[in-house]
Motif scaffolding. Structure first.
Motif, short mmCIF file in Angstrom:
data_model
loop_
_atom_site.label_atom_id
_atom_site.label_comp_id
_atom_site.label_asym_id
_atom_site.label_seq_id
_atom_site.Cartn_x
_atom_site.Cartn_y
_atom_site.Cartn_z
N ALA A 1 -25.46 19.90 20.23
CA ALA A 1 -24.77 19.94 21.53
C ALA A 1 -25.47 21.04 22.33
O ALA A 1 -24.98 22.17 22.43
CB ALA A 1 -23.29 20.24 21.35
N LEU A 2 -26.62 20.69 22.87
CA LEU A 2 -27.48 21.67 23.51
C LEU A 2 -27.21 21.70 25.01
O LEU A 2 -27.77 20.92 25.78
CB LEU A 2 -28.95 21.35 23.22
N GLY A 3 -26.35 22.62 25.40
CA GLY A 3 -26.07 22.80 26.81
C GLY A 3 -27.06 23.75 27.45
O GLY A 3 -27.59 24.66 26.80
N SER A 4 -27.35 23.56 28.71
CA SER A 4 -28.31 24.40 29.42
C SER A 4 -27.84 25.86 29.42
O SER A 4 -26.69 26.16 29.76
CB SER A 4 -28.49 23.90 30.85
N ALA A 5 -28.75 26.77 29.02
CA ALA A 5 -28.42 28.20 28.95
C ALA A 5 -29.68 28.99 29.28
O ALA A 5 -30.51 29.23 28.40
CB ALA A 5 -27.88 28.57 27.57
N LEU B 1 -36.44 30.88 30.55
CA LEU B 1 -36.45 29.67 29.72
C LEU B 1 -35.02 29.21 29.47
O LEU B 1 -34.05 29.95 29.64
CB LEU B 1 -37.19 29.93 28.41
N ASP B 2 -34.94 27.96 29.04
CA ASP B 2 -33.66 27.35 28.71
C ASP B 2 -33.50 27.34 27.19
O ASP B 2 -34.34 26.78 26.47
CB ASP B 2 -33.59 25.93 29.26
N LEU B 3 -32.44 27.98 26.72
CA LEU B 3 -32.20 28.04 25.28
C LEU B 3 -32.10 26.65 24.67
O LEU B 3 -32.52 26.43 23.52
CB LEU B 3 -30.89 28.81 25.03
N ALA B 4 -31.59 25.69 25.42
CA ALA B 4 -31.45 24.33 24.91
C ALA B 4 -32.80 23.72 24.59
O ALA B 4 -32.97 23.06 23.55
CB ALA B 4 -30.69 23.47 25.92
N GLU B 5 -33.79 23.93 25.46
CA GLU B 5 -35.12 23.38 25.22
C GLU B 5 -35.77 24.00 23.99
O GLU B 5 -36.41 23.29 23.19
CB GLU B 5 -35.99 23.60 26.44
#
Length: 354
Positions: free
Chosen positions: A233-237, A206-210
């Motif tokens: 500021a949700l960067g893809s992680a 999963l993506d932490l940003a989502e």
């Protein structure tokens, strides 16, 4: 620095052997070349036979050598056994319920004995803290459950006695109290499983940003009602983790901001830092002192004993955040935020899996 026990025993055995042999050799030399001629001056030159006195002298010299070696060995054995006796005595006191017991060793203990004492005392200190935390938790659990149970019983008794009308609103309030109790029980269950290392995780990529965005969307109205201005500021992680548990942790962090940092600015970000992915939530509230930050993850702890209850909190939110982070192989921590406020950070290894 404490000496190595194995090396000291080996050296001592060699030394004891040499000492005993030296004493016997010197004693025999003195006897045959000095004492013998004094005892038997009339004997002709040369050895004429073994006398009883010779046997007595040899046995005396051997006994003196053995006694000297035994005394040195006894001193060595005492230095070995005293730390063990101290640890054994402290362990018995702890088994009897005295968690303040500590082991003490003699000055100049061997390195292994010193390490044993240090490790044992560290374990005893952790047991003492765990016992104190357990006693506090039991008291806090009883206190947290007593209030909603008392209200619930009073409402039900009032309905039974006809004091309150059985309206949908009255039943709604009763259901809300039951839901509050159920939430506390579920939080306690999650925390207990996390502390025991038994928290079940279903790992998905999963993506932490989502997930952070979904948690923010779910609490958007509540945060706005508390006067909180949210920036993100949700960067893809990307990470392998349990979606439900992570979202539970994110919601708990945001709820903490809503309750204790109203009318502040909250900044949420997700980033990748090396081999870790990071969820970070910063607020501009009143913050906590350094000693308070050190206790913020303790169960039921509140900077103000009445603050959490008046705001509807159980005092378990951040404890659960840390338990979930650790179950994923990561960590949660609280940092000061300049100029005011706090930063709650959840750091997970990017290769986390169930």
């Amino acid at each position: 620095m404490a000496a190595n026990l194995n090396a000291r025993i080996s050296r001592t055995i060699v030394a004891l052997t040499l000492i005993a042999a030296l004493i016997v050799w010197l004693g025999l030399m003195v006897y045959f070349f000095v004492i013998y001629e004094w005892l038997y001056p009339a004997e002709p030159d040369g050895f004429v036979g073994w006398r009883t006195a010779d046997t007595v002298m040899v046995l005396t010299v051997l006994a003196f050598g053995l006694l000297t070696a035994s005394w040195i060995g006894w001193r060595l054995a005492r230095r070995i056994t005293e730390p063990l006796k101290s640890v054994g005595g402290a362990a018995r006191r702890i088994a009897e319920g005295d968690f303040s017991a500590r082991a003490e060793g003699p000055h100049g203990s061997f390195r292994e004995a010193a390490d044993l004492l240090t490790d044992f005392n560290a374990m005893a200190e952790r047991l003492e803290r765990a016992e104190a935390e357990l006693a506090y938790s039991n008291s806090a659990i009883a206190h947290e459950l007593r209030t909603p149970l008392t209200i619930l019983r009073g409402r039900l008794q009032g309905l039974s006695d006809g004091v309150f009308d059985p309206t949908p609103e009255a039943y709604g309030r009763l259901i809300a109290h039951v839901d509050h109790l159920a939430a506390i029980v579920e939080e306690l269950r999650t925390l207990a499983l996390g502390n025991a290392g038994r928290l079940e995780l279903t790992g998905v990529r999963l993506d932490l940003a989502e997930e952070a965005g979904a948690a923010l969307s779910g609490l958007e109205a509540e945060l706005a009602a508390s006067g909180i201005d949210v920036t993100r500021a949700l960067g893809s992680a990307w990470v392998m983790a349990d979606r439900t548990r992570l979202r539970q942790a994110f919601v708990a962090v945001l709820e903490n901001c809503r309750r204790y940092a109203p009318h502040s600015r909250v900044h949420v970000e997700t980033i990748v830092e090396g081999d870790h992915v990071v969820f970070r939530c910063s607020d501009t509230g009143t913050g906590l002192a350094e000693e308070e930050r050190a206790r913020a993850f303790d169960r039921f702890w509140r900077a103000d004993a009445s603050r959490g209850r008046s705001h509807g909190g159980s005092g378990l939110g951040l404890s659960i955040v840390r338990a979930i982070a650790r179950a994923h192989g990561g960590e949660a921590r609280i940092l000061p935020h300049t100029p005011t406020g706090l930063t709650v950070e959840i750091r997970l290894p990017s290769k986390t899996h169930s």
